[in-house]
Design an enzyme around this catalytic site. Structure first.
Site, PDB file in Angstrom:
ATOM      1  N   SER A  51      75.324  43.724  31.280  1.00  0.00           N
ATOM      2  CA  SER A  51      76.582  44.226  32.146  1.00  0.00           C
ATOM      3  C   SER A  51      76.369  43.325  32.101  1.00  0.00           C
ATOM      4  O   SER A  51      77.493  43.663  33.219  1.00  0.00           O
ATOM      5  CB  SER A  51      75.412  44.952  33.550  1.00  0.00           C
ATOM      6  N   GLU A 121      68.817  48.365  22.867  1.00  0.00           N
ATOM      7  CA  GLU A 121      69.414  49.865  23.492  1.00  0.00           C
ATOM      8  C   GLU A 121      68.761  50.648  22.088  1.00  0.00           C
ATOM      9  O   GLU A 121      69.750  50.252  20.737  1.00  0.00           O
ATOM     10  CB  GLU A 121      70.171  49.837  23.849  1.00  0.00           C
ATOM     11  N   GLU A 188      67.903  55.064  31.403  1.00  0.00           N
ATOM     12  CA  GLU A 188      69.476  55.659  31.816  1.00  0.00           C
ATOM     13  C   GLU A 188      70.205  56.781  32.143  1.00  0.00           C
ATOM     14  O   GLU A 188      70.617  57.764  31.191  1.00  0.00           O
ATOM     15  CB  GLU A 188      70.024  54.169  31.333  1.00  0.00           C
TER      16      GLU A 188
HETATM   17  O1  KIV Z   1      72.447  45.762  30.948  1.00  0.00           O
HETATM   18  C1  KIV Z   1      71.639  46.084  32.056  1.00  0.00           C
HETATM   19  O2  KIV Z   1      72.227  45.499  32.903  1.00  0.00           O
HETATM   20  C2  KIV Z   1      70.638  46.947  32.023  1.00  0.00           C
HETATM   21  C3  KIV Z   1      70.651  47.724  33.577  1.00  0.00           C
HETATM   22  C4  KIV Z   1      70.870  47.798  34.258  1.00  0.00           C
HETATM   23  C5  KIV Z   1      69.201  48.998  32.511  1.00  0.00           C
HETATM   24  O3  KIV Z   1      70.449  47.367  31.070  1.00  0.00           O
END
Ligand code: KIV
Length: 281
Positions: A51, A121, A188
């Site tokens: 993220s 993922e 999620e």
């Molecule tokens: O990329 C991320 O920060 C995440 C979390 C929000 C679970 O995968």
């Protein structure tokens, strides 16, 4: 409210796993050393999520994030994490091709950052990869439901598991990842009944983000939680209003520079004081 640190000792992977059904696990994302230092004592685990592509680099999605970027931020977080475990995301394209590719990417993250685990993922299609890494000593955290690396296929950032087919697919995905040896899994953007069913049906801790309190722990993107953005997903609760604090601080600084009140005497070196003139009698 107590601001006292909670964590006293870094959990091991078996200890983290053993928290299934027990005291809730607390996770936040962290991308930089100063933020890691502030969050460290309050979290069981810091997550260097991909993220960061959107949060730190202003990208439209997590897809352009590279392994080099994850290595740099993972190492920065590890330098200041004294109590919390650290998990680093494998970015898009660094693990999906084969278990061997995933092993090489994960080994690089572990060698160059010192992190304790990696996250990826995906569902049943990744089970062999999770098994391959786990058998070679690399702790893997799974991630199912709303998977940002699958945003095109999922049609955007939407809650998942709304109809029976997607409910069953996600349930089986989580079970496949758990059966393959993952030590934990992120859920999620899931409907509450599905998150509860997954949590009941697998032996590893589920970490929810937008997946209800039914999970064994929770994670949020730290910048969301600190109120850095004008709009966030429904599942985010802002615990601070940093966006307003930063804007107000920048506005005051700009005003003081322009009107000459900053820097003041306290911020200057070697100020030569001009003697006060004696008033003529
Ligand atoms: O990329 C991320 O920060 C995440 C979390 C929000 C679970 O995968």
């Amino acid at each position: 409210m107590s601001h006292q640190p909670h964590a006293v000792k870094r959990l091991s992977i078996p200890e983290f796993r053993a928290r299934k059904g027990g005291e809730k696990l607390v996770l936040l994302t962290a991308y930089t050393a100063p933020m890691a230092a502030l969050l460290d004592a309050h979290c069981d685990m810091l997550m260097v999520g991909d993220s960061l592509g959107m949060v730190v680099y202003g990208m439209d999605s997590t897809l352009p994030v590279t392994l080099d970027i994850m290595v740099a931020h993972g190492a920065a977080v590890m330098r200041r994490a004294q109590h919390a475990m650290v998990v680093v995301d494998l970015p898009f394209g660094s693990y999906q091709a084969s278990p061997q590719q995933a092993f090489e990417s994960a080994a690089r993250l572990i060698k160059e950052t010192g992190c304790h685990a990696v996250k990826m993922e995906g569902g049943a299609e990744l089970a062999d990869t999770v098994r391959f890494l786990s058998a070679r000593g690399i702790p893997v955290m799974g991630h199912v439901g709303l998977m940002p690396q699958h945003m095109h296929q999922l049609g955007g950032f939407k809650a998942q598991g709304k109809d029976a087919q997607s409910h069953n697919e996600i349930l089986h995905a989580a079970q496949a990842i758990a059966d393959a040896g993952a030590f934990s899994i992120v859920l999620e953007g899931l409907m509450e009944p599905l998150a509860a069913e997954i949590t009941r049906s697998i032996a590893i801790p589920t970490i929810g983000i937008g997946a209800s309190p039914a999970c064994d722990g929770q994670v949020l993107v730290v910048d969301d939680m600190l109120g850095m953005f004008e709009s966030t997903a429904r599942f985010v609760k802002p615990y601070a209003t940093l966006r307003h604090d930063i804007t107000a601080a920048a506005a005051q600084y700009a005003q003081e520079v322009r009107n000459g009140t900053f820097p003041g005497e306290a911020q200057c070196y070697g100020v030569v004081k001009t003697p006060a003139k004696k008033s003529a009698k």
